[in-house]
Design a protein around this motif. Structure first.
Motif, short mmCIF file in Angstrom:
data_model
loop_
_atom_site.label_atom_id
_atom_site.label_comp_id
_atom_site.label_asym_id
_atom_site.label_seq_id
_atom_site.Cartn_x
_atom_site.Cartn_y
_atom_site.Cartn_z
N TYR A 92 46.93 -52.41 0.10
CA TYR A 92 48.00 -51.83 0.55
C TYR A 92 47.97 -50.83 1.91
N VAL A 93 47.03 -50.28 1.91
CA VAL A 93 46.68 -49.38 3.05
C VAL A 93 46.61 -50.36 4.19
N LEU A 94 45.89 -51.44 4.10
CA LEU A 94 45.21 -52.49 5.26
C LEU A 94 46.63 -53.17 5.68
N THR A 95 47.86 -53.03 5.06
CA THR A 95 49.03 -53.58 5.45
C THR A 95 49.79 -52.67 6.28
N GLU A 96 49.10 -51.32 6.81
CA GLU A 96 49.86 -50.28 7.46
C GLU A 96 51.31 -49.92 7.04
N PRO A 97 51.45 -49.68 5.67
CA PRO A 97 52.52 -49.29 5.29
C PRO A 97 53.45 -47.88 5.77
N ASP A 98 54.47 -47.71 5.69
CA ASP A 98 55.32 -46.34 6.09
C ASP A 98 54.34 -45.30 5.32
N PRO A 99 53.74 -44.35 6.07
CA PRO A 99 53.15 -43.27 5.46
C PRO A 99 53.79 -42.45 4.17
N TRP A 100 54.99 -42.32 4.42
CA TRP A 100 55.73 -41.56 3.50
C TRP A 100 55.80 -42.16 2.01
N TRP A 101 55.97 -43.74 2.13
CA TRP A 101 55.74 -44.49 0.90
C TRP A 101 54.58 -44.82 0.14
N ALA A 102 53.74 -44.89 1.22
CA ALA A 102 52.51 -45.15 0.62
C ALA A 102 51.89 -43.61 -0.02
N ALA A 103 52.04 -42.61 0.44
CA ALA A 103 51.88 -41.20 -0.32
C ALA A 103 52.60 -40.93 -1.44
N PHE A 104 53.73 -41.58 -1.47
CA PHE A 104 54.67 -41.56 -2.80
C PHE A 104 53.86 -42.31 -3.72
N HIS A 105 53.38 -43.59 -3.41
CA HIS A 105 52.97 -44.44 -4.40
C HIS A 105 51.79 -43.83 -4.86
#
Length: 153
Positions: A92-105
């Protein structure tokens, strides 16, 4: 091309949430803490599962001590849940997601595992444990779907 450098702001968030202790099941440190908890419960109850583990006079060999078995099952459950989270989290991190959504997950999964562990150890009635497992599973599934949709294969 997927960036694998540590300049990715999500690498720090994933690493931070993966290192949360207290046997969350979300972390390698937490998973290792489970080993200590089982050992401590075994020592406190003067019960061991193997004859060769008896270090103190008076310890008995029992295979079904309630406290030790509950802690062991909790630890086993954490081990079974941390592996998919870490693997999917890295992708998931390697797909460069939106930082807010990644932190939420990451934070949602961490919160769910902490609550699940506490519900398991303190025998809180269902649906407490099941709902926390479900929310944690949904979080990992959401990251997995994002990896499939956004992945650059």
């Amino acid at each position: 091309m997927v960036s694998t450098d540590t300049d990715n702001s999500m690498v720090g968030t994933d690493t931070g949430n993966s290192m949360v202790g207290a046997d969350t099941g979300n972390s390698m440190v937490g998973t290792d803490t489970g080993n200590s908890m089982v050992g401590t419960d075994t020592g406190n109850s003067m019960v061991v599962a193997n004859m060769e583990d008896r270090l103190v006079k008076g310890q008995t060999t029992i295979f079904n001590d309630i406290v030790v078995e509950r802690t062991r099952r909790c630890h086993q459950n954490d081990v079974e849940n941390v592996i998919p989270f870490v693997l999917v989290g890295v992708l998931y991190v390697l797909t460069e997601p939106d930082p807010w959504w990644a932190a939420f997950h990451f934070r949602m999964f961490t919160f769910c595992r902490i609550c699940h562990t506490l519900a398991y150890l303190f025998a809180i009635p269902q649906p407490a444990r099941a709902s926390m497992f479900g929310f944690g599973w949904f979080t990992v599934a959401s990251m997995g779907v994002s990896v499939l949709l956004r992945g650059k294969f």
